[in-house]
Write a protein that holds these residues in place. Sequence first.
Motif, PDB file in Angstrom:
ATOM      1  N   GLY A 206       0.777  -1.229   0.000  1.00  0.00           N
ATOM      2  CA  GLY A 206       0.000   0.000   0.000  1.00  0.00           C
ATOM      3  C   GLY A 206       0.809   1.278   0.000  1.00  0.00           C
ATOM      4  O   GLY A 206       0.241   2.369  -0.088  1.00  0.00           O
ATOM      5  N   LYS A 207       2.125   1.197   0.099  1.00  0.00           N
ATOM      6  CA  LYS A 207       2.966   2.392   0.131  1.00  0.00           C
ATOM      7  C   LYS A 207       3.765   2.500  -1.163  1.00  0.00           C
ATOM      8  O   LYS A 207       4.404   1.542  -1.590  1.00  0.00           O
ATOM      9  N   GLU A 208       3.724   3.678  -1.801  1.00  0.00           N
ATOM     10  CA  GLU A 208       4.409   3.837  -3.087  1.00  0.00           C
ATOM     11  C   GLU A 208       5.925   3.759  -2.936  1.00  0.00           C
ATOM     12  O   GLU A 208       6.501   4.321  -2.006  1.00  0.00           O
ATOM     13  N   ILE A 209       6.542   3.047  -3.854  1.00  0.00           N
ATOM     14  CA  ILE A 209       7.993   3.003  -3.941  1.00  0.00           C
ATOM     15  C   ILE A 209       8.390   3.355  -5.363  1.00  0.00           C
ATOM     16  O   ILE A 209       7.809   2.846  -6.334  1.00  0.00           O
TER      17      ILE A 209
ATOM     18  N   GLN B  61       2.740  -0.589  -4.265  1.00  0.00           N
ATOM     19  CA  GLN B  61       2.459   0.517  -5.172  1.00  0.00           C
ATOM     20  C   GLN B  61       3.791   0.925  -5.812  1.00  0.00           C
ATOM     21  O   GLN B  61       4.638   1.514  -5.153  1.00  0.00           O
ATOM     22  N   ILE B  62       3.945   0.615  -7.083  1.00  0.00           N
ATOM     23  CA  ILE B  62       5.235   0.799  -7.745  1.00  0.00           C
ATOM     24  C   ILE B  62       5.161   1.855  -8.842  1.00  0.00           C
ATOM     25  O   ILE B  62       4.314   1.792  -9.736  1.00  0.00           O
TER      26      ILE B  62
ATOM     27  N   MET C  26      14.193   8.819  -6.156  1.00  0.00           N
ATOM     28  CA  MET C  26      14.012   7.378  -6.207  1.00  0.00           C
ATOM     29  C   MET C  26      14.259   6.726  -4.842  1.00  0.00           C
ATOM     30  O   MET C  26      15.090   7.202  -4.060  1.00  0.00           O
ATOM     31  N   ASP C  27      13.546   5.624  -4.603  1.00  0.00           N
ATOM     32  CA  ASP C  27      13.730   4.846  -3.372  1.00  0.00           C
ATOM     33  C   ASP C  27      14.638   3.642  -3.581  1.00  0.00           C
ATOM     34  O   ASP C  27      15.270   3.161  -2.640  1.00  0.00           O
ATOM     35  N   LEU C  28      14.674   3.153  -4.815  1.00  0.00           N
ATOM     36  CA  LEU C  28      15.398   1.914  -5.117  1.00  0.00           C
ATOM     37  C   LEU C  28      15.951   1.978  -6.522  1.00  0.00           C
ATOM     38  O   LEU C  28      15.261   2.419  -7.452  1.00  0.00           O
TER      39      LEU C  28
END
Length: 217
Positions: free
Chosen positions: A49-52, A78-79, A144-146
Amino acid sequence: MIELILTKDGSHTLYNSELGVWHHSVNGALQESIRIYIELGLWSKAQAGKEIRIFEMGFGTGLNTLLTFIEAQKNDYQINYTTIEAFPLQSEKYRALNYDSLLGSNVLQPLHELAWNQQHEVTKNFSLTKVQEDLLVYQFTQKMDLVYFDAYSPNTQPELWTEEVFRKIYESMNEEGVLTTYCSKTVVRKALIASGFIVEKHPGPRGKREVLKAIKI
């Protein structure tokens, strides 16, 4: 010339005979991508449920994108996914890949056939932007997270494994952002450290002793 090769875990990779390089490990394309980009990367950052926001250097065969899409659907991640590729595969090459049949999916070809340089809402929880450009001139427009860093090896593309490139990526990432890559060469580890990352060595997939996970602190 691009040749289709069957790796030891039964999944395909491609061999570029002009450059003398494989897109994945011949010990297993699927198990390599799962270990480096899903287990060490996605699983360490994603929450239901959390955007990455994910950035991939090297769309290539589309395997990393496909695996991430499957994980997103399975776990309600959530991508927001951006992938860059200077030289997209021709259709006869990606249509021959066996990833969908191995994974029980049917989305690899549709992902390849999405138009370049625009955002697509593939599903309600997975958006994809494929950028046809060279990383050296690409300008990040969001944090960006990743990062999946999956370029050809430093022997083949040394210009992509420099402190300058990694600093550009570092500055584009949120705090506690993660970068994973298959290449654990000393020159790569030193470039990552010099650009600001904390670098960890982790056991690699079959046939590879270790891989790198870099964290922005």
